[in-house]
Each structure stands twice: as C-alpha cells, then as structure tokens.
Design a protein around this motif. Structure first.
Motif, short mmCIF file in Angstrom:
data_model
loop_
_atom_site.label_atom_id
_atom_site.label_comp_id
_atom_site.label_asym_id
_atom_site.label_seq_id
_atom_site.Cartn_x
_atom_site.Cartn_y
_atom_site.Cartn_z
N LEU A 345 4.49 -30.35 13.31
CA LEU A 345 3.27 -30.18 13.88
C LEU A 345 3.13 -29.16 15.01
O LEU A 345 1.94 -28.56 15.13
N GLY A 346 4.15 -29.05 15.62
CA GLY A 346 4.19 -27.89 16.80
C GLY A 346 4.06 -26.46 16.15
O GLY A 346 3.14 -25.68 16.54
N LEU A 347 4.53 -26.27 15.05
CA LEU A 347 4.53 -24.93 14.41
C LEU A 347 3.24 -24.74 13.75
O LEU A 347 2.65 -23.70 13.55
N ILE A 348 2.60 -25.84 13.09
CA ILE A 348 1.06 -25.75 12.64
C ILE A 348 0.41 -25.35 13.64
O ILE A 348 -0.72 -24.70 13.35
N LEU A 349 0.29 -25.98 14.74
CA LEU A 349 -0.75 -26.00 15.57
C LEU A 349 -0.63 -24.56 16.55
O LEU A 349 -1.71 -24.00 16.98
N TYR A 350 0.73 -24.23 16.93
CA TYR A 350 0.81 -23.20 17.88
C TYR A 350 1.42 -22.04 17.70
O TYR A 350 1.65 -20.77 18.31
N SER A 351 2.49 -22.36 16.36
CA SER A 351 3.37 -21.10 16.35
C SER A 351 2.63 -19.95 15.70
O SER A 351 3.19 -18.86 16.28
N GLY A 352 1.68 -20.06 14.94
CA GLY A 352 1.09 -18.68 14.32
C GLY A 352 0.29 -18.15 15.51
O GLY A 352 0.54 -16.63 15.59
N LYS A 353 -0.44 -18.93 16.26
CA LYS A 353 -1.12 -18.28 17.37
C LYS A 353 -0.35 -17.56 18.32
O LYS A 353 -0.72 -16.62 19.15
N THR A 354 0.76 -18.11 18.85
CA THR A 354 1.56 -17.58 19.77
C THR A 354 2.43 -16.24 19.24
O THR A 354 2.37 -15.24 20.12
N ALA A 355 2.51 -16.32 18.09
CA ALA A 355 3.07 -15.11 17.29
C ALA A 355 2.34 -13.92 17.41
O ALA A 355 2.32 -12.70 17.45
N ILE A 375 10.92 -10.99 15.59
CA ILE A 375 11.26 -11.54 16.88
C ILE A 375 10.23 -12.29 17.54
O ILE A 375 10.31 -13.55 17.93
N ASN A 376 9.00 -11.80 17.40
CA ASN A 376 7.75 -12.75 17.91
C ASN A 376 7.64 -14.09 16.98
O ASN A 376 7.28 -15.21 17.60
N GLY A 377 7.79 -14.04 15.82
CA GLY A 377 7.50 -15.08 14.67
C GLY A 377 8.72 -16.16 15.21
O GLY A 377 8.42 -17.38 15.39
N ILE A 378 9.87 -15.57 15.44
CA ILE A 378 11.13 -16.52 15.65
C ILE A 378 10.78 -17.05 17.13
O ILE A 378 10.80 -18.31 17.31
N LEU A 379 10.27 -16.44 18.03
CA LEU A 379 10.03 -16.99 19.20
C LEU A 379 8.92 -17.95 19.47
O LEU A 379 9.03 -19.11 19.91
N GLY A 380 7.89 -17.72 18.49
CA GLY A 380 6.70 -18.66 18.28
C GLY A 380 7.45 -20.05 17.37
O GLY A 380 6.77 -21.19 18.10
N THR A 381 8.11 -19.96 16.66
CA THR A 381 8.82 -20.91 15.83
C THR A 381 9.46 -21.76 16.99
O THR A 381 9.64 -23.04 16.82
N THR A 382 10.58 -21.00 17.57
CA THR A 382 11.37 -21.73 18.40
C THR A 382 10.59 -22.33 19.58
O THR A 382 11.09 -23.67 19.80
N VAL A 383 10.00 -21.81 20.42
CA VAL A 383 9.33 -22.61 21.49
C VAL A 383 8.67 -23.68 21.26
O VAL A 383 8.71 -24.73 21.80
N TRP A 384 7.85 -23.84 19.97
CA TRP A 384 7.08 -24.89 19.92
C TRP A 384 7.95 -25.87 19.08
O TRP A 384 7.33 -27.29 19.55
N ALA A 385 8.63 -25.80 18.47
CA ALA A 385 9.62 -26.39 17.98
C ALA A 385 10.13 -27.22 18.75
O ALA A 385 10.41 -28.70 18.89
N VAL A 386 10.78 -26.78 19.88
CA VAL A 386 11.53 -27.30 21.00
C VAL A 386 10.69 -28.11 21.66
O VAL A 386 11.18 -29.42 22.24
N LEU A 387 9.48 -27.63 22.30
CA LEU A 387 8.78 -28.21 23.15
C LEU A 387 8.21 -29.78 22.42
O LEU A 387 8.26 -30.69 23.24
N PHE A 388 7.89 -29.63 21.13
CA PHE A 388 7.32 -30.98 20.57
C PHE A 388 8.32 -31.89 20.28
O PHE A 388 8.11 -33.13 19.91
N THR A 389 9.62 -31.66 20.05
CA THR A 389 10.84 -32.40 19.61
C THR A 389 11.47 -32.75 21.01
O THR A 389 12.37 -33.88 20.80
N LEU A 390 11.08 -32.24 22.25
CA LEU A 390 11.87 -32.53 23.30
C LEU A 390 11.68 -33.95 23.72
O LEU A 390 12.78 -34.68 23.98
N PRO A 391 10.54 -34.57 23.78
CA PRO A 391 10.42 -35.98 24.28
C PRO A 391 11.32 -36.84 23.13
O PRO A 391 11.85 -37.95 23.70
N ILE A 392 11.40 -36.63 21.88
CA ILE A 392 12.14 -37.40 20.99
C ILE A 392 13.58 -37.42 21.35
O ILE A 392 14.59 -38.39 21.31
#
Length: 741
Positions: A345-355, A375-392
C-alpha cells in the motif's frame, strides 16, 4: 465510489485484524453494532447518497460475523479435543521439517478414535525420530493433542489457525506407527517435490550459510538458516526479506516474463506462460498468505496485459486481500500478510511520487542519470515500505529498528539480484546437475549472500540498532497518530500539512521511546515468561540481563523477550533443572548472547549441548549444592540444589522472590527463602503450606492449571497460562508493580 473493491477489501482485512485482536466473543458484539450502524445510515439521506459509510459498515459487520462464525463452527470444535489422547489416521500434506531436535509433520486427520470429533482437520505432529514419509503418505498412530501456546489475539495459536492448523500433537512412538505410501498424487504433491529438489539444488552449489540465506530469501525456507542470521535480520528491521512476499513474487514474475520475451515469444502468450509460472511459484512457496496476495496481484496485472487493459494497483490489492480473507477469516493473524499488505500500500500510494520528486531535484547530470534514478527509486521504496510497516512491527515485535532505513538501502538491491541469479542457477543445476552453465549464476548469488550476511551482522552490532517500545506507549502513539491524520484530512489543507503530521508522529515516537528508557532507569524488572509448564525468569536492569531457568519447549520465547528489551549480551545464565529441554535451551542462549557468566550444577556438565557452548562464555561457575551471584547494585541471586532441581532466591530493591521448579524439596530451604514476598512455580508443591507469599506466579499451561484446580486459589495466583508474560517492576522503596505483557 471510484474504487469500491478497495473500500471493501481494505475494510474486510483490517476488520479481521481487529477481530483477531479482540477475540470471537467481542467480534459478535461488534458485528451486531456495525449492523445497527449500517441500518442507521439507510435513514440518513446524506450518508445514504454517498454509500461510502453504509458500504464500510456493512463490510465491517460481515467481516466480524464471518470471523465469529468461522471460530465457532470450524476452530472451536477441533480445539475441544485438546488434552486428549487419540488414535488418528491421516495424510501428510506438507514437507517434513526439523527444528529443536524434533521432526514436524502437517497431517490432515481423516479418522480419529474420539467420537463426534469433527473431521477432516489439520494438526502439526511432532516426533522424536524421523518418520519414513513423503507428501501424501498415510500415517496411523496414537497421539496426544494439545493447543499451541497463546490465547486469543496475535499469538502462536492464532498464527497456526491462519495456516489451517488449530491443534498440535505429539506422537507416542513407543506404541508403534503405521506408515503407508501415497495412494494419490495431486498437483500439489509434485509442487512439493519440486520445492524439495530446488532446496537441495541450492545446498549442493553453495556453502551452508550462503545456501541457507538463498533458500530463506527465495523460498521462505528458514529451517537451515543460522539462528544468528535470523536475529541479525530482525534487529535491523529487514526480516521481511526472509518472508516470501510481494518483492519476491514481483521479482520472479518479471524474471520469467523477461526470459520469455528474450526468447522472442509474443507478448500475449508470454504473459499467459508467466501466469502459469506465478501459480507454480505460489505452490512451491506453499501458498503462504503474503505470497498468495502478491500472486493474485501479479495474475491480475498479467491478465490485464493480455486483454490490453492497464490494471489498477489499488483495486488489485483490494481484490487480493478480499479473496484471501474470504477463504480464511484468520488470515489476518498472519503478520506476514499484514506486513506485505502495508508495504505494498505504501509503495502504490507514495513510492513513485517520491522517486519522481527526487528525480526532478537531483537528476540533472546525464552521465550519472541512471545511477541517480536507481538510488531515488530505492529511497522511495525503502522509506514508504518502512513507514507503512512500522506500526505492525512495533505492535508485533515490541521494538523499533533504528537501523532499518540504512539496512533496507544496503540490502534491497543485493537481495533482488541474489534472487534472480540463484533462481536461474537452481533451475539449471536441477536440470543438469553440476553443469558449468549454473556456476557463474551460483557464484554471483553466493557472493551477494556473503555480502548480505556480513552487512546484516555489522549493522546489528551498532549500538541502539534496535530499541524496545513499551506496549502501552505504542497504543497511545498509534491512537495519537490516527487522530493527527484524521484532523489533517478534515482540514483538507496542502500536502505540506500531511508531511508535517508525519514528521510530528515520528518525533512523538522517538520521544516516547527515549522517555520510556529514562523512566525505566534504575528499575529492576523480573519477567516470568509464558513458556508453558516450565520456569523461565529474566531479570533486566539498565540494559543488563540475567536468565534464571531456561525451561520451555524451545528457547524462542526467551530470545524474543531479550531482543524486545534490546539485550545483545547476557550477564548471567543459570539453568535450574537437569532436563534435556532446559540444557538445550541454555546452550542456544549461550550461543546467541555469549554470557559473561554461566552458573551450573555439576551434574549438568555432562550435557553435550552445554559442553559444546561453554567455551564461548566469559566465566563458568560449577557448584555442588549452593551458589551465590551478585548481579548489579542491590540485586543478588542465591541458588540451592534441593531434591531434584535448584531453588533460586532473588533479592532486588528490598523485594525477595523465590523460584521453585518442579522437584524442589521446600523443607530443606532456609527460612528466609520461605518468607519470600513472591513465589514463582511451574507446579503445585505438596509443601506449599510452608510458604506465605504476597503473590504467586504460576508458570503453567492451561492443561496443568486445570489439573491443579482449587489448590491454587489461596495463593493469590497470577497465571501465565498462554495469556502472556507476567512482568514485575521492583523499585527502590520496596514497591512492586505487576502487569502482563
């Protein structure tokens, strides 16, 4: 509504996650309440016109009701067999597994000696010796049925129900076991055989550590992965790499499609063949929920290419989680599915926009454009995957990995490349064993695996790579974050408001963790771990820890608790009995935490597991009858061998605690010990009248607790009993706080 399937699918999965947490009885209450809310929206024109609220409430009601109905009709009738002996006849339906010196088999029970027992149902059967079986072999024997550890909520019990396994059993091997070959071989039989062959193919090409990582990442098989590797990955927040999910499925689908197109197969037939490959990979990875979710999304994407339609990723995600949840309402108890869903969900919503945003700012030099975009693609993927999975992750593992962003950046690309190279190598080696064609791919995957292992271990040793987060604070933080984002949505301001809200939420999280660490400074915590009918007590103070008693079926619960407290090395380990289980658990803890001191009764030295690990400790103290250990300021432990086990007397902050394992003779203990403020025991001592504690912690499972019956009522008992750990906070003024984790 633009995307009704998104609303329905997301509401259904999240409702089931809440149902798992609340339990079946509360689910019925919430189902009725949601249904009344849905009926209420039908009488409000404004709400009825949008249909969003009415659809959401109806979905929530159906999900809660489905969970309650599934539990009452499918799960509960099977779990009522717990505690009984029975002769069962069934079919082995998964590959055998080995762990903790025992062999495990998933068996579908087709016949059972107990009258009126529901069937068929699945059990996880354990045996001391390996059975000569293969998938779909038939097994007949006498077993003892019991429940997995934990109660309602996110526990081992709920997790195994999500796998379709409501009961465990161990085999009475001395009574004889009848094994017969398969009478039928469905397609899944051949998928399991292929999985076994591919695992062996990888092991034949690579050294053990690298092969274990490749098999763990590629196929989700972590049985042969060294425990230290698993703990390093968990500490730095990349354990999702070892759980086959969307990343793995997408990588495999893209690899298959790329190879087919490279062979000049037309696009439509290539997509159809790639779909077959996706289904095959789902079967090879045993259709775990996270793989099934990503597999359905890949199939929808490939079918969209066949019919010249561009699939909607959010709709595909909604459809996938809805199909999985409808099939098994307990699917939401699989944390892997929730992590996969949240990350996707995080990747779909924000990863591409961030990159894209990063590319617009930094992609200005043509010569390094590809590198910058990568590098920007990896950053976008990493940041939003980490943020969205953090609460779980926080709610599940009770800690925050501060090294997760750096670890994901360093490990994501190597893991993807390793999967591609190892998949090609394993298939070539399977078709043509020891072929020179497989060697370059095997070499590349082995080097990448070695890099990942070294990088993970290095990051895991960094101070504060992982910090604990208390359960109460986490719930408060999550509630506050939800309220902040709800307020931001109502205000409907610019995107900057959402960014500031996210930043404020992160600051609150870090501040809460820091303040919690300060609050627990100079507080001695004594945790009685929920390990069944055995003693496992952990003392912690200011980042230091000691373990007294290493009982339980495995060392896993003790390790998990120590890791959740941020402990990387123990000050002391002291087994209290001579049982094989406790000696094995102690040796595994020594291997993982390299304690500064091990205190052991002299007869325990004959154990082979301990003999192997004791050279790795700083100091070994062997005693015959009595030992004393001064741990930290005003905390000391006295141990006395009396009867068939060791009793331990702890004095910390003026509070005294007596640990009485089964087999201790109370009449031989000092009077001072018998006057302890608190008693911890895994049995019902016949001399309990010698004790007069303020409170007694019973470290028992439900079966033994039921046998104890009314004997324990006068002891002011607090019971683990599958409900969680019991934690005592001992403060300097003889104040003792008791709570359950």
């Amino acid at each position: 509504m633009k995307r009704p399937l998104v609303l329905v699918g997301f509401c259904y999965l999240l409702t089931l996650a809440a149902a798992v947490y609340c339990g079946a009885k509360w689910s019925l209450v919430f189902a009725c309440g949601s249904l009344l809310g849905f009926i209420g929206t039908l009488f409000v024109p404004k709400l009825r016109g949008t249909a969003v609220f009415s659809t959401a409430l109806l979905t929530v009601s159906i999900a809660f009701g489905a969970f309650y109905g599934f539990h009452e009709t499918v799960v509960e009738p099977v779990q009522k067999l717990a505690g009984q002996d029975a002769v069962i006849e069934g079919t082995v339906c998964e590959l055998p597994a080995k762990a903790y010196g025992r062999f495990y088999y998933v068996v579908e029970v087709n016949s059972i000696s107990q009258k009126s027992a529901p069937k068929p149902f699945k059990i996880r059967l354990s045996a001391q010796n390996a059975l000569n079986v293969e998938p779909y072999s038939h097994v007949k024997g006498r077993v003892h049925l019991f429940l997995p550890n934990g109660g309602e909520g996110y526990s081992s019990r709920s997790y195994y129900i999500s796998k379709g396994i409501p009961l465990f059993a161990f085999l009475y091997e001395y009574e004889g076991v009848k094994v017969s070959p398969p009478t039928q071989k469905p397609p899944y039989y051949y998928a399991l055989r292929l999985r076994s062959a591919l695992l062996k193919s990888v092991r034949s090409m690579l050294p053990p550590d690298e092969a274990g990582l490749v098999n763990g990442v590629l196929f989700g098989d972590t049985a042969s992965l060294p425990k230290q590797v698993t703990e390093d990955f968990r500490t730095i927040g990349i354990s999702h790499i070892l759980s086959v999910s969307g990343l793995h499925m997408t990588t495999m689908a893209q690899l298959i499609l790329m190879l087919l197109l490279f062979l000049r197969i037309p696009k439509k037939p290539a997509c159809i063949l790639a779909s077959a490959g996706v289904i095959c990979f789902m079967a090879i990875t045993c259709f775990v929920p996270s793989v099934t979710r990503s597999g359905i999304m890949c199939l929808l994407y490939l079918m969209g290419m066949v019919v010249f339609r561009r699939p909607d990723s959010l709709n595909s995600l909604g459809i996938a989680v809805l199909l999985i949840s409808l099939w098994n309402p307990y699917a939401a108890a699989d944390v892997g599915l929730l992590l996969s869903f949240a990350a996707t969900l995080g990747l779909i919503l924000y990863s591409g926009k961030t990159a894209d945003s990063l590319n617009a700012k930094f992609d200005r030099v043509r010569q390094i454009s590809s590198l910058v975009r990568g590098i920007n693609g990896i950053l976008g993927t990493t940041v939003w995957a980490v943020l969205f999975t953090l609460p779980i992750i926080i709610l599940t593992f009770g800690r925050v990995s501060l090294a997760a962003p750096a670890a994901n950046l360093l490990e994501l690309v190597p893991s993807t490349l390793m999967m591609n190279f190892s998949a090609i190598a394993s298939v070539i080696n399977l078709i043509s064993p020891k072929s020179f064609l497989a060697m370059p791919f095997a070499l590349a995957s082995g080097l990448l695996a070695k890099f990942m292992l070294a990088c993970a271990h290095m990051l895991a040793q960094v101070p504060f790579a992982s910090v604990p987060a208390s359960g109460g604070f986490v719930m408060l933080w999550l509630s506050g974050t939800i309220l902040l984002f709800a307020a931001a949505m109502l205000m409907k301001k610019s995107r900057r408001l959402y960014q500031n809200t996210a930043l404020l939420s992160a600051i609150l999280l870090l501040t809460g963790i820091l303040s919690n660490q300060i609050f627990l400074r100079d507080v001695t915590r004594l945790a009685v771990l929920d390990v069944g009918s055995a003693n496992a007590v952990v003392l912690t103070r200011n980042g230091h820890a000691a373990v007294l008693g290493c009982g339980g079926f495995s060392s896993g619960p003790i390790k998990s608790y120590l890791q959740s407290e941020g402990i990387t090395r123990l000050d002391c380990i002291q087994p209290l009995t001579l049982s094989n289980e406790e000696s094995k658990n102690a040796s595994e803890l020594i291997h993982t935490f390299t304690p500064r001191k091990v205190v052991i009764q002299k007869e325990g030295l004959i154990d082979g597991f301990l003999q192997k690990e004791l050279p790795n400790t700083g100091e070994v103290t062997v005693f015959n009858a009595v030992s004393r250990s001064d741990l930290w300021n005003n905390t000391n432990v006295n141990v006395q061998w009396n009867g068939n086990a060791c009793a331990a007397h702890i004095r910390a902050s003026g509070v005294s605690v007596l640990i009485c394992p089964d087999g201790v003779d109370l009449s031989g203990l000092p009077i001072e010990w018998l006057d302890a403020d608190l008693v911890v025991t895994d049995s019902t001592p016949g001399q309990m009248d010698l004790l007069d504690p303020v409170c007694t912690v019973l470290s028992m499972d439900q079966e033994d607790l039921c046998k104890a019956g009314s004997k324990v009522r006068g002891w002011n008992p607090v019971v683990t009993g599958g409900a969680g750990n019991v934690v005592l906070e001992l403060q300097e003024n003889r104040t003792m706080k008791i709570r359950r984790e």
